[in-house]
Design an enzyme around this catalytic site. Structure first.
Site, PDB file in Angstrom:
ATOM      1  N   GLY A  31      -9.449  36.956 -11.682  1.00 35.53           N
ATOM      2  CA  GLY A  31     -10.507  36.220 -12.357  1.00 35.53           C
ATOM      3  C   GLY A  31      -9.980  35.222 -13.369  1.00 35.53           C
ATOM      4  O   GLY A  31      -8.811  34.849 -13.328  1.00 35.53           O
ATOM      5  N   HIS A  34      -9.258  29.216 -12.146  1.00 35.00           N
ATOM      6  CA  HIS A  34      -8.962  27.806 -12.421  1.00 35.00           C
ATOM      7  C   HIS A  34      -8.647  27.125 -11.094  1.00 35.00           C
ATOM      8  O   HIS A  34      -8.711  27.773 -10.022  1.00 35.00           O
ATOM      9  CB  HIS A  34      -7.793  27.695 -13.411  1.00 35.00           C
ATOM     10  CG  HIS A  34      -6.611  28.521 -13.029  1.00 35.00           C
ATOM     11  ND1 HIS A  34      -5.854  28.273 -11.903  1.00 35.00           N
ATOM     12  CD2 HIS A  34      -6.058  29.630 -13.607  1.00 35.00           C
ATOM     13  CE1 HIS A  34      -4.882  29.158 -11.809  1.00 35.00           C
ATOM     14  NE2 HIS A  34      -4.989  30.011 -12.827  1.00 35.00           N
ATOM     15  N   HIS A  37      -6.407  28.940  -8.454  1.00 35.26           N
ATOM     16  CA  HIS A  37      -7.102  29.907  -7.594  1.00 35.26           C
ATOM     17  C   HIS A  37      -7.960  29.180  -6.555  1.00 35.26           C
ATOM     18  O   HIS A  37      -7.990  29.553  -5.379  1.00 35.26           O
ATOM     19  CB  HIS A  37      -8.039  30.791  -8.421  1.00 35.26           C
ATOM     20  CG  HIS A  37      -7.371  31.613  -9.475  1.00 35.26           C
ATOM     21  ND1 HIS A  37      -7.535  31.375 -10.813  1.00 35.26           N
ATOM     22  CD2 HIS A  37      -6.552  32.690  -9.390  1.00 35.26           C
ATOM     23  CE1 HIS A  37      -6.860  32.275 -11.508  1.00 35.26           C
ATOM     24  NE2 HIS A  37      -6.247  33.077 -10.672  1.00 35.26           N
ATOM     25  N   LYS A 149       3.012  30.268  -7.519  1.00 34.17           N
ATOM     26  CA  LYS A 149       3.157  30.430  -8.968  1.00 34.17           C
ATOM     27  C   LYS A 149       3.774  31.802  -9.251  1.00 34.17           C
ATOM     28  O   LYS A 149       4.600  31.960 -10.144  1.00 34.17           O
ATOM     29  CB  LYS A 149       1.769  30.306  -9.609  1.00 34.17           C
ATOM     30  CG  LYS A 149       1.629  30.852 -10.993  1.00 34.17           C
ATOM     31  CD  LYS A 149       2.111  29.850 -11.983  1.00 34.17           C
ATOM     32  CE  LYS A 149       1.910  30.232 -13.427  1.00 34.17           C
ATOM     33  NZ  LYS A 149       1.566  31.560 -13.763  1.00 34.17           N
ATOM     34  N   ASP A 150       3.350  32.806  -8.472  1.00 34.22           N
ATOM     35  CA  ASP A 150       3.913  34.161  -8.568  1.00 34.22           C
ATOM     36  C   ASP A 150       4.826  34.365  -7.364  1.00 34.22           C
ATOM     37  O   ASP A 150       4.536  35.172  -6.478  1.00 34.22           O
ATOM     38  CB  ASP A 150       2.778  35.183  -8.602  1.00 34.22           C
ATOM     39  CG  ASP A 150       1.857  34.966  -9.787  1.00 34.22           C
ATOM     40  OD1 ASP A 150       2.212  35.390 -10.884  1.00 34.22           O
ATOM     41  OD2 ASP A 150       0.799  34.320  -9.616  1.00 34.22           O
ATOM     42  N   GLN A 153       6.118  37.786  -6.530  1.00 36.29           N
ATOM     43  CA  GLN A 153       5.046  38.667  -6.053  1.00 36.29           C
ATOM     44  C   GLN A 153       4.879  38.550  -4.531  1.00 36.29           C
ATOM     45  O   GLN A 153       4.675  39.548  -3.841  1.00 36.29           O
ATOM     46  CB  GLN A 153       3.742  38.288  -6.760  1.00 36.29           C
ATOM     47  CG  GLN A 153       2.513  38.992  -6.249  1.00 36.29           C
ATOM     48  CD  GLN A 153       1.316  38.752  -7.149  1.00 36.29           C
ATOM     49  OE1 GLN A 153       1.156  39.412  -8.164  1.00 36.29           O
ATOM     50  NE2 GLN A 153       0.482  37.795  -6.799  1.00 36.29           N
ATOM     51  N   LEU A 187      -0.901  25.800 -13.748  1.00 34.56           N
ATOM     52  CA  LEU A 187      -2.177  26.392 -14.159  1.00 34.56           C
ATOM     53  C   LEU A 187      -2.044  27.909 -14.175  1.00 34.56           C
ATOM     54  O   LEU A 187      -1.406  28.503 -13.306  1.00 34.56           O
ATOM     55  CB  LEU A 187      -3.290  25.967 -13.208  1.00 34.56           C
ATOM     56  CG  LEU A 187      -3.591  24.470 -13.153  1.00 34.56           C
ATOM     57  CD1 LEU A 187      -4.761  24.194 -12.220  1.00 34.56           C
ATOM     58  CD2 LEU A 187      -3.874  23.905 -14.547  1.00 34.56           C
ATOM     59  N   SER A 189      -4.314  31.587 -15.853  1.00 33.16           N
ATOM     60  CA  SER A 189      -5.411  32.128 -16.660  1.00 33.16           C
ATOM     61  C   SER A 189      -4.959  32.312 -18.102  1.00 33.16           C
ATOM     62  O   SER A 189      -5.757  32.213 -19.038  1.00 33.16           O
ATOM     63  CB  SER A 189      -5.864  33.469 -16.093  1.00 33.16           C
ATOM     64  OG  SER A 189      -6.188  33.331 -14.730  1.00 33.16           O
TER      65      SER A 189
HETATM   66  P1  AMP Z   1      -4.031  35.953 -10.667  1.00 29.94           P
HETATM   67  O1  AMP Z   1      -5.503  35.870 -10.902  1.00 29.94           O
HETATM   68  O2  AMP Z   1      -3.211  35.361 -11.762  1.00 29.94           O
HETATM   69  O3  AMP Z   1      -3.588  37.324 -10.244  1.00 29.94           O
HETATM   70  O4  AMP Z   1      -3.743  35.017  -9.421  1.00 29.94           O
HETATM   71  C1  AMP Z   1      -4.396  35.207  -8.193  1.00 29.94           C
HETATM   72  C2  AMP Z   1      -3.707  34.370  -7.146  1.00 29.94           C
HETATM   73  O5  AMP Z   1      -3.779  32.997  -7.511  1.00 29.94           O
HETATM   74  C3  AMP Z   1      -2.214  34.724  -7.019  1.00 29.94           C
HETATM   75  O6  AMP Z   1      -1.841  34.672  -5.657  1.00 29.94           O
HETATM   76  C4  AMP Z   1      -1.568  33.614  -7.812  1.00 29.94           C
HETATM   77  O7  AMP Z   1      -0.243  33.337  -7.410  1.00 29.94           O
HETATM   78  C5  AMP Z   1      -2.476  32.447  -7.498  1.00 29.94           C
HETATM   79  N1  AMP Z   1      -2.330  31.419  -8.524  1.00 29.94           N
HETATM   80  C6  AMP Z   1      -2.422  31.565  -9.867  1.00 29.94           C
HETATM   81  N2  AMP Z   1      -2.146  30.406 -10.494  1.00 29.94           N
HETATM   82  C7  AMP Z   1      -1.851  29.517  -9.520  1.00 29.94           C
HETATM   83  C8  AMP Z   1      -1.464  28.134  -9.511  1.00 29.94           C
HETATM   84  N3  AMP Z   1      -1.321  27.444 -10.640  1.00 29.94           N
HETATM   85  N4  AMP Z   1      -1.256  27.537  -8.319  1.00 29.94           N
HETATM   86  C9  AMP Z   1      -1.392  28.234  -7.160  1.00 29.94           C
HETATM   87  N5  AMP Z   1      -1.752  29.523  -7.089  1.00 29.94           N
HETATM   88  C10 AMP Z   1      -1.971  30.156  -8.249  1.00 29.94           C
END
Ligand code: AMP
Length: 280
Positions: A31, A34, A37, A149-150, A153, A187, A189
């Protein structure tokens, strides 16, 4: 768009799609959505009949209680954003729904889960595997989308899948490029928690990575790059480096060979922990 709270509702919706031979894309998130996501959601929208997005702040992947408590939660805004992005189902469970009893599973994944984030956030990837394995089992998508970004992961999840930990998931893991702000900041959260001054400092991180990549063309070595990035980032007194690693992009082990490498960094900007990376 449906907003579902229970696993059985999601399973029923998935069964309906399957009954009609429809493809499903899945985007797991925590959540505070941005454009990063949303870029994953749009990709899923283009490639599948239906898109499921989970919004769940997974407690088992936080090794720091304060980080978990401070993690932004903006479900109503997230739902509004997803409505405009081609999402069909939002799965937003409570913690009790995902973990009716404690998840004691241990995932043995080797070095890929032990370096960098694995080293500095003990237990983090085990928690990621717990939640992602559950979510993939519930949604059984044809494609699951993860952001680079991760980067680590993705490597960890790929290893989890290749070791047969999630037999129900027969789909494809789709890595998606990092989405950045116009000025280059990746980007995240967590960027919401940066003060205006910290937001300016944060820019130093992506700038250092871009310049380092340029230096490879001029013949810089791995040591040169490491030193350049460390010096550039530590010059800003708001920033505190946790690690700067040049790693093999498949094994994620440290390397001096820049031909198949990625630079990964974790930096505290005040009390906000930021990560970024660049493929060479
Ligand atoms: P999170 O909510 O941070 O767990 O991210 C959910 C998914 O969105 C994960 O696969 C992240 O790698 C991806 N994500 C987060 N930020 C970015 C970004 N700036 N660019 C691309 N994917 C992202």
């Amino acid at each position: 768009m449906l907003v579902l709270k229970t696993i059985s509702e999601v399973r029923q919706a998935v069964a309906q799609y399957r009954k009609h031979g429809k493809t499903i894309g899945f985007v797991p998130t925590m959540g505070a959505l941005h454009d990063g996501h949303i870029s994953l959601v749009k990709r899923s929208f283009e490639e599948n009949f239906a898109t499921i997005v989970s919004v769940f702040v997974n407690p088992t992947q936080f090794n720091n209680k304060e980080d978990l408590e401070k993690y932004p939660r903006t479900l109503q805004d997230d739902v509004n954003l997803l409505q405009q992005s081609g999402c069909d189902i939002v799965f937003a469970p409570e913690v009790e729904e995902m973990y009716p009893q404690p998840d004691t599973r241990q995932f043995e994944l080797g070095m890929v889960a032990e370096v960098m984030e694995g080293k500095f956030r003990p237990g983090h990837f085990n928690g990621v595997c717990q939640v992602v394995s559950k979510l993939l089992t519930i949604t059984t998508p044809d494609k699951a989308y993860f952001g680079q970004k991760d980067y680590q992961q993705i490597a960890v999840i790929r290893t989890m899948l290749s070791k047969g930990y999630v037999p129900e998931f027969k789909g494809e893991l789709v890595p998606c490029p990092i989405k950045r702000a116009d000025d280059g900041l990746a980007l995240s959260s967590r960027n919401q928690r940066l003060s205006p001054q910290q937001r300016i400092s944060a820019l130093t991180i992506s700038k250092a990575l871009f310049s380092a990549k340029d230096k490879v063309k001029d013949g810089a070595t791995a040591n040169d790059l490491r030193k350049y990035i460390e010096d550039t980032i530590s010059f800003d007194s708001n920033l505190k480096i946790e690690y700067v690693e040049i790693a093999d992009k498949d094994t994620l082990c440290s390397t001096n060979d820049l031909h198949n490498a990625i630079i990964c960094v974790a930096v505290y900007d005040g009390d906000v922990r930021l990560i970024d990376n660049i493929l060479l």
